[in-house]
Write a protein that holds these residues in place. Structure first.
Motif, PDB file in Angstrom:
ATOM      1  N   LEU A  19       0.828  -1.208   0.000  1.00 34.34           N
ATOM      2  CA  LEU A  19       0.000   0.000   0.000  1.00 34.34           C
ATOM      3  C   LEU A  19       0.857   1.252   0.000  1.00 34.34           C
ATOM      4  CD1 LEU A  19      -2.680   1.573   0.319  1.00 34.34           C
ATOM      5  CD2 LEU A  19      -2.507   1.129   2.793  1.00 34.34           C
ATOM      6  N   VAL A  20       1.774   1.346   0.927  1.00 35.22           N
ATOM      7  CA  VAL A  20       2.611   2.539   1.064  1.00 35.22           C
ATOM      8  C   VAL A  20       3.446   2.767  -0.191  1.00 35.22           C
ATOM      9  CG1 VAL A  20       4.622   3.467   2.310  1.00 35.22           C
ATOM     10  CG2 VAL A  20       2.652   2.581   3.584  1.00 35.22           C
ATOM     11  N   TYR A  24       2.702   5.994  -2.638  1.00 36.24           N
ATOM     12  CA  TYR A  24       3.693   7.062  -2.795  1.00 36.24           C
ATOM     13  C   TYR A  24       4.294   7.103  -4.200  1.00 36.24           C
ATOM     14  CZ  TYR A  24       3.257   8.792   1.881  1.00 36.24           C
ATOM     15  OH  TYR A  24       2.762   9.383   3.019  1.00 36.24           O
ATOM     16  N   ALA A  25       4.276   6.005  -4.929  1.00 34.00           N
ATOM     17  CA  ALA A  25       4.674   6.065  -6.342  1.00 34.00           C
ATOM     18  C   ALA A  25       3.708   6.969  -7.101  1.00 34.00           C
ATOM     19  CB  ALA A  25       4.707   4.666  -6.946  1.00 34.00           C
ATOM     20  N   ARG A  51       9.674   4.645   6.860  1.00 28.23           N
ATOM     21  CA  ARG A  51       9.011   5.305   7.998  1.00 28.23           C
ATOM     22  C   ARG A  51       7.497   5.237   7.874  1.00 28.23           C
ATOM     23  NH1 ARG A  51      10.100   7.738  12.416  1.00 28.23           N
ATOM     24  NH2 ARG A  51       9.452   9.853  12.918  1.00 28.23           N
ATOM     25  N   MET A  52       6.982   5.394   6.649  1.00 27.06           N
ATOM     26  CA  MET A  52       5.538   5.322   6.432  1.00 27.06           C
ATOM     27  C   MET A  52       5.013   3.896   6.619  1.00 27.06           C
ATOM     28  SD  MET A  52       4.432   8.373   6.059  1.00 27.06           S
ATOM     29  CE  MET A  52       5.578   8.531   7.437  1.00 27.06           C
ATOM     30  N   HIS A  95      -5.968   3.492  -3.684  1.00 28.12           N
ATOM     31  CA  HIS A  95      -5.034   2.415  -3.353  1.00 28.12           C
ATOM     32  C   HIS A  95      -5.616   1.447  -2.332  1.00 28.12           C
ATOM     33  CE1 HIS A  95      -1.379   3.219  -5.658  1.00 28.12           C
ATOM     34  NE2 HIS A  95      -1.887   4.435  -5.717  1.00 28.12           N
ATOM     35  N   THR A  96      -6.292   1.951  -1.333  1.00 27.68           N
ATOM     36  CA  THR A  96      -6.871   1.039  -0.339  1.00 27.68           C
ATOM     37  C   THR A  96      -7.978   0.202  -0.973  1.00 27.68           C
ATOM     38  OG1 THR A  96      -8.304   2.816   0.478  1.00 27.68           O
ATOM     39  CG2 THR A  96      -6.246   2.409   1.683  1.00 27.68           C
TER      40      THR A  96
END
Length: 138
Positions: A19-20, A24-25, A51-52, A95-96
């Motif tokens: 997910l992260v 972020y991409a 960190r995320m 995304h979720t």
């Protein structure tokens, strides 16, 4: 990334990492969000992503891998507008919904909306209403 049925039903280290990184991409590629994040992170994307993942693992799994002052870090960013929040929430929702079953996606979205509302209020002194929050009086 294709997740197993089990990973789609409940957040896991694997699914939160997917997910992260995917989210972020798209943030980096977004015409509105990308420049703000690039200015803030520059060559520190890998540590930020790690960190995320720690942050969302703490929030969704109770891992306690993250510690830090999210509010202060974000308040230091310049050039943030209400449109940035709307774009961030929209991408997070996409995304979720793509990675998780509806109940899991809604839970992760509600958490993200709460974080975004608090940051929005810190920036602009008012609380936003995101599309998915219309029925939520909090």
């Amino acid at each position: 990334m294709q997740l197993s049925d089990t990973a789609r039903r409940a957040p896991s280290a694997e699914s939160l990492t997917a997910l992260v990184h995917g989210f972020y991409a798209d943030v980096r590629a977004d015409a509105l969000l990308g420049p703000v994040f690039e200015e803030a992170l520059r060559d520190r994307w890998e540590p930020h992503l790690a960190r995320m993942v720690d942050f969302w693992s703490t929030v969704a799994l109770g891992s306690k891998r993250f510690s830090g002052n999210v509010f202060a870090k974000h308040m230091a960013l310049e050039g943030v507008t209400p449109a940035h929040f709307a774009a961030w929430v929209r991408l997070w929702g996409e995304h979720t919904e793509r990675l998780f079953e509806p109940d899991v996606a809604r839970e992760l979205q509600a958490t993200a909306h709460g974080i975004a509302r608090n940051l929005f209020q810190g920036y602009f002194g008012t609380r936003p209403v995101f599309a998915a929050d219309a029925a939520d009086p909090r």
